[in-house]
Design an enzyme around this catalytic site. Structure first.
Site, PDB file in Angstrom:
ATOM      1  N   ARG A  22      19.988  21.956 -10.361  1.00  0.00           N
ATOM      2  CA  ARG A  22      21.456  20.805  -9.639  1.00  0.00           C
ATOM      3  C   ARG A  22      20.859  20.222  -8.633  1.00  0.00           C
ATOM      4  O   ARG A  22      21.483  18.400  -9.034  1.00  0.00           O
ATOM      5  CB  ARG A  22      22.918  21.436  -9.284  1.00  0.00           C
ATOM      6  CG  ARG A  22      22.840  22.039  -7.072  1.00  0.00           C
ATOM      7  CD  ARG A  22      24.204  22.822  -7.335  1.00  0.00           C
ATOM      8  NE  ARG A  22      24.154  23.022  -6.288  1.00  0.00           N
ATOM      9  CZ  ARG A  22      23.654  24.089  -5.344  1.00  0.00           C
ATOM     10  NH1 ARG A  22      22.793  24.940  -5.514  1.00  0.00           N
ATOM     11  NH2 ARG A  22      23.747  24.462  -3.511  1.00  0.00           N
ATOM     12  N   HIS A  23      19.870  19.998  -7.608  1.00  0.00           N
ATOM     13  CA  HIS A  23      19.392  18.962  -6.814  1.00  0.00           C
ATOM     14  C   HIS A  23      18.544  18.593  -7.135  1.00  0.00           C
ATOM     15  O   HIS A  23      18.181  17.115  -6.915  1.00  0.00           O
ATOM     16  CB  HIS A  23      19.267  20.011  -5.511  1.00  0.00           C
ATOM     17  CG  HIS A  23      19.931  20.394  -4.781  1.00  0.00           C
ATOM     18  ND1 HIS A  23      21.407  19.773  -4.381  1.00  0.00           N
ATOM     19  CD2 HIS A  23      20.568  21.438  -4.498  1.00  0.00           C
ATOM     20  CE1 HIS A  23      22.557  20.454  -3.581  1.00  0.00           C
ATOM     21  NE2 HIS A  23      21.337  21.760  -3.536  1.00  0.00           N
ATOM     22  N   ASP A  82      11.078  -0.591  15.659  1.00  0.00           N
ATOM     23  CA  ASP A  82      10.981  -2.062  15.652  1.00  0.00           C
ATOM     24  C   ASP A  82      11.314  -1.456  17.464  1.00  0.00           C
ATOM     25  O   ASP A  82      10.337  -0.712  17.706  1.00  0.00           O
ATOM     26  CB  ASP A  82      11.535  -2.467  15.405  1.00  0.00           C
ATOM     27  CG  ASP A  82      13.242  -2.381  16.256  1.00  0.00           C
ATOM     28  OD1 ASP A  82      13.250  -1.254  16.511  1.00  0.00           O
ATOM     29  OD2 ASP A  82      14.359  -2.843  15.905  1.00  0.00           O
ATOM     30  N   HIS A  83      11.459  -2.775  18.295  1.00  0.00           N
ATOM     31  CA  HIS A  83      11.219  -2.828  19.886  1.00  0.00           C
ATOM     32  C   HIS A  83      12.407  -1.169  20.473  1.00  0.00           C
ATOM     33  O   HIS A  83      12.225  -0.974  21.643  1.00  0.00           O
ATOM     34  CB  HIS A  83      11.538  -3.960  20.608  1.00  0.00           C
ATOM     35  CG  HIS A  83      12.897  -4.682  19.556  1.00  0.00           C
ATOM     36  ND1 HIS A  83      13.289  -4.975  18.331  1.00  0.00           N
ATOM     37  CD2 HIS A  83      13.967  -5.130  20.334  1.00  0.00           C
ATOM     38  CE1 HIS A  83      13.877  -5.412  18.201  1.00  0.00           C
ATOM     39  NE2 HIS A  83      14.759  -5.447  19.565  1.00  0.00           N
ATOM     40  N   HIS A 105      18.154  19.550  -0.197  1.00  0.00           N
ATOM     41  CA  HIS A 105      19.553  18.428  -1.500  1.00  0.00           C
ATOM     42  C   HIS A 105      19.091  17.388  -2.209  1.00  0.00           C
ATOM     43  O   HIS A 105      19.108  17.209  -3.058  1.00  0.00           O
ATOM     44  CB  HIS A 105      21.104  18.086  -0.713  1.00  0.00           C
ATOM     45  CG  HIS A 105      22.100  19.380  -0.375  1.00  0.00           C
ATOM     46  ND1 HIS A 105      23.126  19.866  -0.027  1.00  0.00           N
ATOM     47  CD2 HIS A 105      21.025  20.922  -0.371  1.00  0.00           C
ATOM     48  CE1 HIS A 105      24.009  20.759   0.207  1.00  0.00           C
ATOM     49  NE2 HIS A 105      22.480  21.895   0.065  1.00  0.00           N
ATOM     50  N   ILE A 139      19.393   2.731  11.602  1.00  0.00           N
ATOM     51  CA  ILE A 139      20.337   1.784  10.321  1.00  0.00           C
ATOM     52  C   ILE A 139      20.050   1.216   9.844  1.00  0.00           C
ATOM     53  O   ILE A 139      19.807   0.755   8.478  1.00  0.00           O
ATOM     54  CB  ILE A 139      22.154   1.711  10.432  1.00  0.00           C
ATOM     55  CG1 ILE A 139      22.573   2.526  11.268  1.00  0.00           C
ATOM     56  CG2 ILE A 139      22.275   0.658   9.404  1.00  0.00           C
ATOM     57  CD1 ILE A 139      24.358   1.860  11.567  1.00  0.00           C
ATOM     58  N   GLY A 140      19.161  -0.401  10.240  1.00  0.00           N
ATOM     59  CA  GLY A 140      17.836  -0.839  10.005  1.00  0.00           C
ATOM     60  C   GLY A 140      17.420  -0.385   9.234  1.00  0.00           C
ATOM     61  O   GLY A 140      16.848  -0.327   7.518  1.00  0.00           O
ATOM     62  N   MET A 141      16.712   0.544   9.241  1.00  0.00           N
ATOM     63  CA  MET A 141      15.335   1.469   8.846  1.00  0.00           C
ATOM     64  C   MET A 141      15.754   1.307   7.882  1.00  0.00           C
ATOM     65  O   MET A 141      15.105   1.856   6.645  1.00  0.00           O
ATOM     66  CB  MET A 141      14.677   2.159  10.138  1.00  0.00           C
ATOM     67  CG  MET A 141      13.849   1.579  11.509  1.00  0.00           C
ATOM     68  SD  MET A 141      12.614   0.227  10.681  1.00  0.00           S
ATOM     69  CE  MET A 141      11.690   0.158  11.801  1.00  0.00           C
ATOM     70  N   CYS A 178      14.384   2.594  15.139  1.00  0.00           N
ATOM     71  CA  CYS A 178      14.870   1.176  15.438  1.00  0.00           C
ATOM     72  C   CYS A 178      16.488   1.147  16.261  1.00  0.00           C
ATOM     73  O   CYS A 178      16.298   3.310  16.720  1.00  0.00           O
ATOM     74  CB  CYS A 178      15.211   0.226  14.559  1.00  0.00           C
ATOM     75  SG  CYS A 178      16.938   0.772  12.871  1.00  0.00           S
ATOM     76  N   GLY A 179      16.718   1.023  16.903  1.00  0.00           N
ATOM     77  CA  GLY A 179      17.639   0.996  18.361  1.00  0.00           C
ATOM     78  C   GLY A 179      18.939   2.315  17.125  1.00  0.00           C
ATOM     79  O   GLY A 179      19.194   3.107  17.596  1.00  0.00           O
ATOM     80  N   THR A 180      19.658   1.624  15.672  1.00  0.00           N
ATOM     81  CA  THR A 180      20.746   2.684  15.670  1.00  0.00           C
ATOM     82  C   THR A 180      20.094   3.616  13.855  1.00  0.00           C
ATOM     83  O   THR A 180      20.707   4.145  14.357  1.00  0.00           O
ATOM     84  CB  THR A 180      21.688   1.512  14.861  1.00  0.00           C
ATOM     85  OG1 THR A 180      21.302   0.511  13.699  1.00  0.00           O
ATOM     86  CG2 THR A 180      22.230   0.439  15.874  1.00  0.00           C
TER      87      THR A 180
HETATM   88  C1  RB5 Z   1      17.107  -4.484  17.354  1.00  0.00           C
HETATM   89  O1  RB5 Z   1      17.801  -4.913  18.373  1.00  0.00           O
HETATM   90  C2  RB5 Z   1      18.628  -3.711  16.401  1.00  0.00           C
HETATM   91  O2  RB5 Z   1      19.280  -4.352  15.659  1.00  0.00           O
HETATM   92  C3  RB5 Z   1      17.516  -2.805  15.396  1.00  0.00           C
HETATM   93  O3  RB5 Z   1      16.537  -1.821  16.538  1.00  0.00           O
HETATM   94  C4  RB5 Z   1      18.137  -1.853  14.157  1.00  0.00           C
HETATM   95  O4  RB5 Z   1      19.033  -1.346  15.212  1.00  0.00           O
HETATM   96  C5  RB5 Z   1      19.053  -2.727  13.575  1.00  0.00           C
HETATM   97  O5  RB5 Z   1      19.711  -1.425  12.452  1.00  0.00           O
END
Ligand code: RB5
Length: 142
Positions: free
Chosen positions: A132-133, A7-8, A97, A68-70, A64-66
């Site tokens: 096991r894996h 993403d951006h 694993h 996490i979302g991806m 993405c930024g974190t």
């Molecule tokens: C975008 O601002 C941010 O929410 C996205 O890049 C990401 O970190 C989402 O998990």
């Protein structure tokens, strides 16, 4: 073929990673986005995860930024095992694993130098093939 998308928040890091893939002679397909203009990460996460799940691409890289979302988006797609990595130990362990087929990175968390080492580690670490894996991965899909 490696699928890559962002993403951006991940756009600048994606450019660095694509440069690394080119230097290594690794083929990739870029699923976007194409600038730092604000977009919705699920669009790109689903596109990359879908390409891996269908067999069109062997592995996927999502940024993405974190991260996490991806990683949340990718792990909702059947047959996708995605790991969010911010260190090389995890990148190696998740290939050995979990046989992960997608990696997620957070561009606002992990600098480009480390991110490229993480991707390099992840791409070059084979699955252990330990019984096991294999068993545990099978249990994920049950
Ligand atoms: C975008 O601002 C941010 O929410 C996205 O890049 C990401 O970190 C989402 O998990």
């Amino acid at each position: 073929m490696i699928a890559i998308g962002c993403d951006h928040g991940g756009y600048e890091l994606k450019l660095e990673i694509m440069k690394y893939l080119e230097e290594k002679g690794l083929e990739y397909r870029d699923f976007g986005c194409d600038s730092t203009a604000s977009v919705d990460y699920p669009v790109y996460g689903k596109a990359v995860a879908g390409a891996v799940a269908s067999g069109e691409c062997e592995k996927g890289i999502l940024i993405c930024g974190t991260g996490i979302g991806m990683s949340i988006v990718a792990n909702k797609v059947p047959r996708i095992r995605c790991a969010l990595c911010s260190d090389c130990f995890s990148a190696q362990a998740t290939r050995e694993h979990n046989d992960t087929n997608v990696i997620a990175l957070g561009a606002r968390v992990t600098g480009p130098g480390l991110a490229i080492k993480i991707v390099d580690t992840w791409l070059n670490t084979p699955f252990s093939n330990d019984e096991r894996h294999i068993r545990r991965i099978g249990m994920i899909e049950e």
